[in-house]
Design a protein around this motif. Structure first.
Motif, PDB file in Angstrom:
ATOM      1  N   LEU A 186       0.819  -1.217   0.000  1.00 44.34           N
ATOM      2  CA  LEU A 186       0.000   0.000   0.000  1.00 44.34           C
ATOM      3  C   LEU A 186       0.852   1.266   0.000  1.00 44.34           C
ATOM      4  CD1 LEU A 186      -2.820  -0.989   2.533  1.00 44.34           C
ATOM      5  CD2 LEU A 186      -2.829  -1.193   0.037  1.00 44.34           C
ATOM      6  N   GLY A 187       2.128   1.116  -0.308  1.00 42.81           N
ATOM      7  CA  GLY A 187       3.003   2.261  -0.416  1.00 42.81           C
ATOM      8  C   GLY A 187       3.650   2.728   0.876  1.00 42.81           C
ATOM      9  N   PHE A 188       3.226   2.155   2.021  1.00 39.44           N
ATOM     10  CA  PHE A 188       3.799   2.635   3.283  1.00 39.44           C
ATOM     11  C   PHE A 188       3.984   1.538   4.332  1.00 39.44           C
ATOM     12  CE2 PHE A 188      -0.758   2.818   3.834  1.00 39.44           C
ATOM     13  CZ  PHE A 188      -0.971   2.459   5.148  1.00 39.44           C
ATOM     14  N   ILE A 189       3.524   0.330   4.077  1.00 41.75           N
ATOM     15  CA  ILE A 189       3.644  -0.751   5.060  1.00 41.75           C
ATOM     16  C   ILE A 189       4.842  -1.637   4.726  1.00 41.75           C
ATOM     17  CG2 ILE A 189       2.532  -2.770   6.087  1.00 41.75           C
ATOM     18  CD1 ILE A 189      -0.157  -1.496   5.441  1.00 41.75           C
ATOM     19  N   GLY A 190       5.709  -1.866   5.705  1.00 44.03           N
ATOM     20  CA  GLY A 190       6.862  -2.734   5.501  1.00 44.03           C
ATOM     21  C   GLY A 190       7.970  -2.072   4.706  1.00 44.03           C
ATOM     22  N   GLU A 191       8.851  -2.905   4.164  1.00 44.63           N
ATOM     23  CA  GLU A 191       9.999  -2.440   3.395  1.00 44.63           C
ATOM     24  C   GLU A 191      10.032  -3.131   2.027  1.00 44.63           C
ATOM     25  OE1 GLU A 191      12.066  -0.106   4.247  1.00 44.63           O
ATOM     26  OE2 GLU A 191      11.236   0.183   6.267  1.00 44.63           O
ATOM     27  N   PRO A 192      10.696  -2.537   1.030  1.00 44.09           N
ATOM     28  CA  PRO A 192      10.835  -3.196  -0.274  1.00 44.09           C
ATOM     29  C   PRO A 192      11.555  -4.533  -0.123  1.00 44.09           C
ATOM     30  CG  PRO A 192      11.410  -0.876  -0.434  1.00 44.09           C
ATOM     31  CD  PRO A 192      11.282  -1.181   1.023  1.00 44.09           C
ATOM     32  N   THR A 193      11.170  -5.519  -0.900  1.00 46.97           N
ATOM     33  CA  THR A 193      11.766  -6.850  -0.812  1.00 46.97           C
ATOM     34  C   THR A 193      12.018  -7.432  -2.198  1.00 46.97           C
ATOM     35  OG1 THR A 193       9.582  -7.894  -0.705  1.00 46.97           O
ATOM     36  CG2 THR A 193      10.660  -7.375   1.391  1.00 46.97           C
ATOM     37  N   VAL A 194      12.882  -8.443  -2.241  1.00 48.13           N
ATOM     38  CA  VAL A 194      13.166  -9.172  -3.477  1.00 48.13           C
ATOM     39  C   VAL A 194      12.999 -10.661  -3.172  1.00 48.13           C
ATOM     40  CG1 VAL A 194      14.852  -9.674  -5.273  1.00 48.13           C
ATOM     41  CG2 VAL A 194      14.839  -7.419  -4.180  1.00 48.13           C
ATOM     42  N   ASN A 195      12.070 -11.316  -3.856  1.00 46.70           N
ATOM     43  CA  ASN A 195      11.863 -12.745  -3.641  1.00 46.70           C
ATOM     44  C   ASN A 195      13.005 -13.509  -4.317  1.00 46.70           C
ATOM     45  OD1 ASN A 195      10.752 -15.558  -4.387  1.00 46.70           O
ATOM     46  ND2 ASN A 195       9.213 -14.788  -2.954  1.00 46.70           N
ATOM     47  N   VAL A 196      13.786 -14.233  -3.537  1.00 49.30           N
ATOM     48  CA  VAL A 196      15.004 -14.872  -4.045  1.00 49.30           C
ATOM     49  C   VAL A 196      14.695 -15.971  -5.057  1.00 49.30           C
ATOM     50  CG1 VAL A 196      17.088 -16.147  -3.412  1.00 49.30           C
ATOM     51  CG2 VAL A 196      16.240 -14.331  -1.924  1.00 49.30           C
ATOM     52  N   LEU A 197      13.701 -16.789  -4.782  1.00 47.68           N
ATOM     53  CA  LEU A 197      13.375 -17.877  -5.706  1.00 47.68           C
ATOM     54  C   LEU A 197      12.917 -17.338  -7.051  1.00 47.68           C
ATOM     55  CD1 LEU A 197      12.972 -20.823  -6.437  1.00 47.68           C
ATOM     56  CD2 LEU A 197      10.760 -20.778  -5.235  1.00 47.68           C
ATOM     57  N   GLU A 198      12.031 -16.368  -7.038  1.00 52.09           N
ATOM     58  CA  GLU A 198      11.550 -15.785  -8.284  1.00 52.09           C
ATOM     59  C   GLU A 198      12.690 -15.123  -9.051  1.00 52.09           C
ATOM     60  OE1 GLU A 198       8.435 -13.177  -7.062  1.00 52.09           O
ATOM     61  OE2 GLU A 198       6.971 -14.792  -6.797  1.00 52.09           O
ATOM     62  N   LEU A 199      13.576 -14.440  -8.333  1.00 41.48           N
ATOM     63  CA  LEU A 199      14.718 -13.784  -8.969  1.00 41.48           C
ATOM     64  C   LEU A 199      15.650 -14.807  -9.601  1.00 41.48           C
ATOM     65  CD1 LEU A 199      16.433 -11.274  -9.567  1.00 41.48           C
ATOM     66  CD2 LEU A 199      17.414 -11.494  -7.260  1.00 41.48           C
ATOM     67  N   ASN A 200      15.903 -15.905  -8.898  1.00 46.95           N
ATOM     68  CA  ASN A 200      16.816 -16.919  -9.431  1.00 46.95           C
ATOM     69  C   ASN A 200      16.222 -17.669 -10.622  1.00 46.95           C
ATOM     70  OD1 ASN A 200      19.069 -16.475  -7.822  1.00 46.95           O
ATOM     71  ND2 ASN A 200      18.356 -17.809  -6.193  1.00 46.95           N
ATOM     72  N   ILE A 201      14.916 -17.830 -10.647  1.00 41.61           N
ATOM     73  CA  ILE A 201      14.270 -18.439 -11.815  1.00 41.61           C
ATOM     74  C   ILE A 201      14.449 -17.534 -13.024  1.00 41.61           C
ATOM     75  CG2 ILE A 201      12.041 -19.042 -12.824  1.00 41.61           C
ATOM     76  CD1 ILE A 201      11.174 -20.035 -10.071  1.00 41.61           C
ATOM     77  N   ALA A 202      14.248 -16.244 -12.820  1.00 41.93           N
ATOM     78  CA  ALA A 202      14.427 -15.283 -13.917  1.00 41.93           C
ATOM     79  C   ALA A 202      15.880 -15.244 -14.355  1.00 41.93           C
ATOM     80  CB  ALA A 202      13.976 -13.893 -13.469  1.00 41.93           C
ATOM     81  N   LEU A 203      16.818 -15.355 -13.410  1.00 45.43           N
ATOM     82  CA  LEU A 203      18.244 -15.377 -13.735  1.00 45.43           C
ATOM     83  C   LEU A 203      18.580 -16.600 -14.582  1.00 45.43           C
ATOM     84  CD1 LEU A 203      21.209 -14.457 -13.377  1.00 45.43           C
ATOM     85  CD2 LEU A 203      21.238 -15.778 -11.243  1.00 45.43           C
ATOM     86  N   LYS A 204      18.044 -17.735 -14.203  1.00 49.43           N
ATOM     87  CA  LYS A 204      18.302 -18.972 -14.953  1.00 49.43           C
ATOM     88  C   LYS A 204      17.794 -18.839 -16.389  1.00 49.43           C
ATOM     89  CE  LYS A 204      17.822 -23.999 -14.574  1.00 49.43           C
ATOM     90  NZ  LYS A 204      17.271 -25.116 -13.744  1.00 49.43           N
ATOM     91  N   GLU A 205      16.648 -18.207 -16.560  1.00 49.52           N
ATOM     92  CA  GLU A 205      16.094 -17.997 -17.893  1.00 49.52           C
ATOM     93  C   GLU A 205      16.978 -17.046 -18.696  1.00 49.52           C
ATOM     94  OE1 GLU A 205      12.185 -16.575 -17.152  1.00 49.52           O
ATOM     95  OE2 GLU A 205      11.366 -18.564 -16.655  1.00 49.52           O
ATOM     96  N   LEU A 206      17.503 -16.019 -18.024  1.00 51.53           N
ATOM     97  CA  LEU A 206      18.379 -15.064 -18.700  1.00 51.53           C
ATOM     98  C   LEU A 206      19.671 -15.733 -19.134  1.00 51.53           C
ATOM     99  CD1 LEU A 206      18.979 -12.128 -19.531  1.00 51.53           C
ATOM    100  CD2 LEU A 206      19.896 -11.749 -17.225  1.00 51.53           C
ATOM    101  N   VAL A 207      20.233 -16.594 -18.284  1.00 52.42           N
ATOM    102  CA  VAL A 207      21.460 -17.309 -18.623  1.00 52.42           C
ATOM    103  C   VAL A 207      21.223 -18.233 -19.816  1.00 52.42           C
ATOM    104  CG1 VAL A 207      23.096 -19.042 -17.822  1.00 52.42           C
ATOM    105  CG2 VAL A 207      22.398 -17.203 -16.291  1.00 52.42           C
ATOM    106  N   ALA A 208      20.058 -18.875 -19.848  1.00 51.82           N
ATOM    107  CA  ALA A 208      19.743 -19.796 -20.948  1.00 51.82           C
ATOM    108  C   ALA A 208      19.631 -19.059 -22.279  1.00 51.82           C
ATOM    109  CB  ALA A 208      18.443 -20.524 -20.649  1.00 51.82           C
ATOM    110  N   LYS A 209      19.218 -17.815 -22.228  1.00 50.32           N
ATOM    111  CA  LYS A 209      19.058 -17.032 -23.464  1.00 50.32           C
ATOM    112  C   LYS A 209      20.359 -16.425 -23.941  1.00 50.32           C
ATOM    113  CE  LYS A 209      14.282 -15.680 -22.383  1.00 50.32           C
ATOM    114  NZ  LYS A 209      13.399 -14.534 -22.043  1.00 50.32           N
TER     115      LYS A 209
END
Length: 210
Positions: A186-209
């Motif tokens: 909602l723009g003010f609750i908590g802190e920004p985050t990066v989901n590690v599993l989702e990021l690593n899946i995207a990284l694997k796809e980028l490496v494959a390309k």
């Protein structure tokens, strides 16, 4: 005597009927209704927030995973840290915090060692991680020990190492991190985050390309 037996039988029958009715309502109809509503409104969350890769379920967006090689982004440390870690593989049965105070000698030792490792692992030719660059989530586990996300700051200091290990341009890997950074709720609750599993899946796809 007969009246007593009759009354007892009547009460027993009423109790059994009530048990049957309540079992059907609370044990069958209510769960089915709630399940139906959940599947209709938010099926993804109702089914465990599954993450898929190549059509197969590889994890949940709510639960972290350990065991990544240095070719990938690293999650928060497992619960407990160090060689005496309580939860070295993010096992659900061992979820929970270490409950050590900030001045605990073991905790200070573990955090110091973890910080040195983060600096060593992520410093590559042309890029050196400064001690002040290491965020708290890089050297401490979460309260549950199963946190699926890291801070953007922790992801950022891993970019150069991941780029070097996978022969990718730093800018492309940084872009990947930025694209997988979720802002505050909602723009003010908590802190920004990066989901590690989702990021690593995207990284694997980028490496494959590449």
């Amino acid at each position: 005597m007969n009246n007593s037996v009759t009354n007892t039988a009547r009460l027993l029958g009423a109790g059994l009927r009530a048990l049957l009715v309540l079992t059907v309502i609370c044990g069958v109809l209510y769960p089915l209704a709630i399940t139906g509503v959940a599947q209709g409104l938010f099926p993804g969350k109702a089914n465990g927030s599954e993450i898929k890769a190549n059509g197969q379920v590889v994890g949940s967006s709510l639960i972290g995973q350990q065991g990544y090689s240095l070719d990938y982004f690293q999650p928060r440390p497992a619960n407990g840290l160090g060689t005496n870690s309580v939860n070295t593989q993010y096992k659900l049965i061992l979820s929970g915090a270490t409950n050590r105070s900030g001045d605990n000698a073991d905790l200070i030792k573990w955090v110091t060692e973890a910080k040195a490792k983060v600096i060593k692992d992520n410093s590559v030719p042309g890029y050196t991680v400064k001690p002040s660059d290491v965020p708290a989530d890089a050297v401490t586990s979460s309260g549950s020990g199963l946190d699926p996300a890291i801070s953007p700051q922790y992801a950022d200091i891993q970019v150069h190492r991941v780029a070097e290990k996978n022969d990718l341009p730093v800018a492309e890997v940084q872009k990947l991190v930025d694209e997988h950074t979720d802002g505050r709720t909602l723009g003010f609750i908590g802190e920004p985050t990066v989901n590690v599993l989702e990021l690593n899946i995207a990284l694997k796809e980028l490496v494959a390309k590449s």
